[in-house]
Write an enzyme that holds these catalytic residues in place. Structure first.
Site, PDB file in Angstrom:
ATOM      1  N   HIS A   1       0.836  -1.202   0.000  1.00 35.68           N
ATOM      2  CA  HIS A   1       0.000   0.000   0.000  1.00 35.68           C
ATOM      3  C   HIS A   1       0.871   1.253   0.000  1.00 35.68           C
ATOM      4  O   HIS A   1       0.677   2.166  -0.809  1.00 35.68           O
ATOM      5  CB  HIS A   1      -0.904   0.019   1.237  1.00 35.68           C
ATOM      6  CG  HIS A   1      -1.991  -1.007   1.202  1.00 35.68           C
ATOM      7  ND1 HIS A   1      -3.036  -1.003   2.098  1.00 35.68           N
ATOM      8  CD2 HIS A   1      -2.201  -2.068   0.398  1.00 35.68           C
ATOM      9  CE1 HIS A   1      -3.841  -2.016   1.840  1.00 35.68           C
ATOM     10  NE2 HIS A   1      -3.352  -2.684   0.813  1.00 35.68           N
TER      11      HIS A   1
ATOM     12  N   HIS B   1       0.129  -2.689   8.750  1.00 40.58           N
ATOM     13  CA  HIS B   1       1.560  -2.976   8.810  1.00 40.58           C
ATOM     14  C   HIS B   1       2.225  -2.313  10.027  1.00 40.58           C
ATOM     15  O   HIS B   1       1.625  -1.496  10.724  1.00 40.58           O
ATOM     16  CB  HIS B   1       2.260  -2.526   7.523  1.00 40.58           C
ATOM     17  CG  HIS B   1       1.768  -3.237   6.298  1.00 40.58           C
ATOM     18  ND1 HIS B   1       2.235  -4.471   5.914  1.00 40.58           N
ATOM     19  CD2 HIS B   1       0.842  -2.878   5.363  1.00 40.58           C
ATOM     20  CE1 HIS B   1       1.625  -4.845   4.799  1.00 40.58           C
ATOM     21  NE2 HIS B   1       0.771  -3.908   4.454  1.00 40.58           N
TER      22      HIS B   1
END
Length: 213
Positions: free
Chosen positions: A106, A165
């Protein structure tokens, strides 16, 4: 909030497709308007092929890194390694939980897409069309759409920074996005054997002259 995060995941998966769909006509129209040369337009459109190659290479690299650094566990708490499952896909099929170094795709893609849009829109300094020009409506619409898309990518980048993350994975993802941008627009596209930078932009001409010195 779960719905928002699901929406973020979905849009990021198609982020490159949205970026290409808007940049392709924008590059074609603005570059042809400035140069009138179909060959140069095709050359500049090859930036999208280069971007696609970078996207494909990096996502494949991230997947391989996660595979070779990961293991299959019985629970999200990383308890009980399941040695019989040697791949993420097999692990998930059997109800396991794969854990490896998962570089943030991302962060990479949103950084790369946003910077690429900004670089290509630099050509607007040279694009002059009055309201009666046959390309005025099309170019204006694309500019608004690309500006809105960039805001979406920035917003999703912030969502990724908060919800997805860990810090190291996000830093690495952002680094690869910056590397892809600088390696192309900051270095390779300044060379003659490249797709080149957007045409006739005074700022980019200065950038090229500075590099050559």
């Amino acid at each position: 909030m779960p719905r928002v995060l699901t929406l973020v995941r979905y849009f990021v998966k198609v982020a490159w497709a949205w970026t290409v769909c808007l940049l392709l006509p924008f590059i074609a129209l603005t570059n042809y308007h400035l140069t009138g040369k179909a060959g140069l337009v095709l050359r500049r459109l090859s930036t999208l092929l280069v971007g696609t190659a970078i996207w494909y290479f990096c996502t494949a690299l991230f997947s391989n890194i996660e595979h070779y650094t990961g293991s299959c566990y019985q629970s999200p708490a990383l308890e009980g390694i399941r040695q019989e499952h040697q791949s993420k896909q097999q692990c998930h099929r059997e109800g396991g939980f794969w854990h490896g170094f998962d570089i943030s795709g991302h962060s990479f893609l949103l950084t790369f897409c946003a910077l690429m849009i900004v670089e290509e829109m630099a050509v607007l300094d040279e694009v002059k069309t009055d309201r009666g020009h046959h390309l005025h409506t099309a170019i204006t619409t694309l500019v608004v759409a690309l500006g809105f898309l960039t805001l979406i990518w920035v917003w999703m980048f912030l969502c990724t920074a908060v919800y997805f993350h860990n810090l190291t994975q996000k830093v690495f993802g952002t680094f690869f996005g910056l590397l892809g941008w600088y390696g192309t627009y900051g270095y390779w596209y300044l060379k003659s054997f490249s797709p080149g930078l957007p045409p006739q932009s005074s700022s980019l001409t200065l950038k090229q002259d500075t590099y050559k010195k």
